[in-house]
Scaffold this motif. Structure first.
Motif, PDB file in Angstrom:
ATOM      1  N   THR A 187       6.832  -4.378 -19.757  1.00  0.00           N
ATOM      2  CA  THR A 187       6.839  -5.594 -20.571  1.00  0.00           C
ATOM      3  C   THR A 187       5.481  -6.273 -20.544  1.00  0.00           C
ATOM      4  O   THR A 187       4.943  -6.672 -21.584  1.00  0.00           O
ATOM      5  CB  THR A 187       7.910  -6.568 -20.050  1.00  0.00           C
ATOM      6  OG1 THR A 187       9.188  -5.943 -20.133  1.00  0.00           O
ATOM      7  CG2 THR A 187       7.913  -7.852 -20.860  1.00  0.00           C
TER       8      THR A 187
ATOM      9  N   GLN B 278      -1.261  -5.492 -24.556  1.00  0.00           N
ATOM     10  CA  GLN B 278      -1.772  -4.637 -25.628  1.00  0.00           C
ATOM     11  C   GLN B 278      -1.645  -5.311 -26.991  1.00  0.00           C
ATOM     12  O   GLN B 278      -2.544  -5.191 -27.837  1.00  0.00           O
ATOM     13  CB  GLN B 278      -1.042  -3.296 -25.599  1.00  0.00           C
ATOM     14  CG  GLN B 278      -1.428  -2.445 -24.398  1.00  0.00           C
ATOM     15  CD  GLN B 278      -0.420  -1.354 -24.087  1.00  0.00           C
ATOM     16  OE1 GLN B 278       0.492  -1.094 -24.873  1.00  0.00           O
ATOM     17  NE2 GLN B 278      -0.574  -0.708 -22.941  1.00  0.00           N
ATOM     18  N   THR B 279      -0.554  -6.031 -27.191  1.00  0.00           N
ATOM     19  CA  THR B 279      -0.398  -6.781 -28.438  1.00  0.00           C
ATOM     20  C   THR B 279      -1.415  -7.910 -28.505  1.00  0.00           C
ATOM     21  O   THR B 279      -2.040  -8.151 -29.549  1.00  0.00           O
ATOM     22  CB  THR B 279       1.025  -7.360 -28.544  1.00  0.00           C
ATOM     23  OG1 THR B 279       1.973  -6.293 -28.461  1.00  0.00           O
ATOM     24  CG2 THR B 279       1.213  -8.106 -29.856  1.00  0.00           C
TER      25      THR B 279
ATOM     26  N   ALA C 110       5.260  -8.185 -30.468  1.00  0.00           N
ATOM     27  CA  ALA C 110       5.625  -7.384 -29.295  1.00  0.00           C
ATOM     28  C   ALA C 110       7.131  -7.264 -29.128  1.00  0.00           C
ATOM     29  O   ALA C 110       7.598  -6.511 -28.269  1.00  0.00           O
ATOM     30  CB  ALA C 110       5.013  -7.998 -28.039  1.00  0.00           C
TER      31      ALA C 110
ATOM     32  N   ARG D 156       2.978  -4.364 -22.599  1.00  0.00           N
ATOM     33  CA  ARG D 156       3.207  -4.506 -24.040  1.00  0.00           C
ATOM     34  C   ARG D 156       2.664  -5.837 -24.543  1.00  0.00           C
ATOM     35  O   ARG D 156       2.072  -5.908 -25.624  1.00  0.00           O
ATOM     36  CB  ARG D 156       4.699  -4.365 -24.361  1.00  0.00           C
ATOM     37  CG  ARG D 156       4.968  -4.311 -25.858  1.00  0.00           C
ATOM     38  CD  ARG D 156       6.286  -3.641 -26.179  1.00  0.00           C
ATOM     39  NE  ARG D 156       7.415  -4.541 -26.079  1.00  0.00           N
ATOM     40  CZ  ARG D 156       8.382  -4.443 -25.182  1.00  0.00           C
ATOM     41  NH1 ARG D 156       8.360  -3.483 -24.274  1.00  0.00           N
ATOM     42  NH2 ARG D 156       9.388  -5.292 -25.171  1.00  0.00           N
ATOM     43  N   ILE D 157       2.861  -6.880 -23.759  1.00  0.00           N
ATOM     44  CA  ILE D 157       2.305  -8.190 -24.125  1.00  0.00           C
ATOM     45  C   ILE D 157       0.784  -8.112 -24.192  1.00  0.00           C
ATOM     46  O   ILE D 157       0.162  -8.565 -25.160  1.00  0.00           O
ATOM     47  CB  ILE D 157       2.737  -9.265 -23.106  1.00  0.00           C
ATOM     48  CG1 ILE D 157       4.248  -9.491 -23.164  1.00  0.00           C
ATOM     49  CG2 ILE D 157       2.000 -10.580 -23.379  1.00  0.00           C
ATOM     50  CD1 ILE D 157       4.792 -10.327 -22.010  1.00  0.00           C
TER      51      ILE D 157
END
Length: 225
Positions: free
Chosen positions: A26, A32-33, A55, A29-30
């Motif tokens: 998680t 990278q976004t 995301a 992902r945050i």
């Protein structure tokens, strides 16, 4: 004003339980976004709500991991620069045995290729320079992770001086900034320079010719007469 959530607010997300197996996924992902959003829009143009939507994450999770938009941005800078530093060390340059000039050329080739692959890094650094590094200066990690590359260059320079393949009195930081300039300037300014000089600086053949010339310039600068 950036919204702040309390621990009680965060506790409402999934009952306050964040499974360890999912936590890093998680968080990544945050990040990278956020890298893509900040690189495209700059700090002031980004909304945390948009990062959460893209995301596909509850916004409270972002504040759980990063507390604020400012802290998220600082960690974005740390994230992209740590990728650069980690990849530098994956070169595994044997500074005690490799030909010093060849070692420096390998470092240039790596730097040129890394920035070519990571346009978000270029954009984030340009934006942060416009902001006079106001956010980067708040990082506790970036200086620490940056200095080792100067040590590597310093060792190569010293060996080159000792075996008379590199001229004396070359400063590692001056050399590193030269390598980065030769790697990045023509990329980050390609659209304006291409128009000004009616030449496509993004064309593969132009990029390769520039790289060949950069090699010649670096060798000429380093080597003894």
């Amino acid at each position: 004003m950036n919204k702040q959530y309390t621990s009680a607010d965060v506790a409402e997300v999934d009952g306050g339980k964040l499974p360890n197996r999912n936590a890093q996924v998680t968080r990544d992902r945050i990040l990278q976004t956020a890298v893509r959003e900040f690189a495209e829009k700059g700090y002031s143009g980004v909304r945390v709500e948009a990062i959460a939507r893209i995301a596909d994450i509850n916004i409270r999770m972002i504040y759980h991991y990063f507390v604020s938009k400012e802290q998220l941005y600082i960690e974005v800078l740390e994230y992209v620069l740590s990728e650069l530093r980690d990849d530098e060390f994956k070169l595994n340059l044997d500074v005690h045995n490799i030909d010093p000039v060849l070692g420096i050329l390998k470092l240039y080739d790596f730097t040129e290729a890394h920035f070519a692959r990571n346009k978000d890094l270029q954009s984030l650094l340009q934006s942060e320079n416009l902001n006079k590094a106001i956010y980067l200066k708040q990082s506790k990690r970036i200086q620490e992770m940056s200095f080792p590359i100067l040590d590597i260059l310093g060792q190569l320079i010293k060996r080159g001086e000792e075996n008379h393949t590199i001229r004396p009195n070359i400063n590692p930081l001056h050399l590193y900034t030269t390598l980065v300039s030769l790697s990045v300037f023509h990329k980050s300014n390609a659209y304006t320079l291409s128009y000004m000089f009616d030449t496509d600086l993004l064309a593969p053949e132009w990029q390769q010719a520039h790289k060949t010339q950069a090699h010649e310039m670096i060798k000429a600068y380093l080597q003894t007469k």
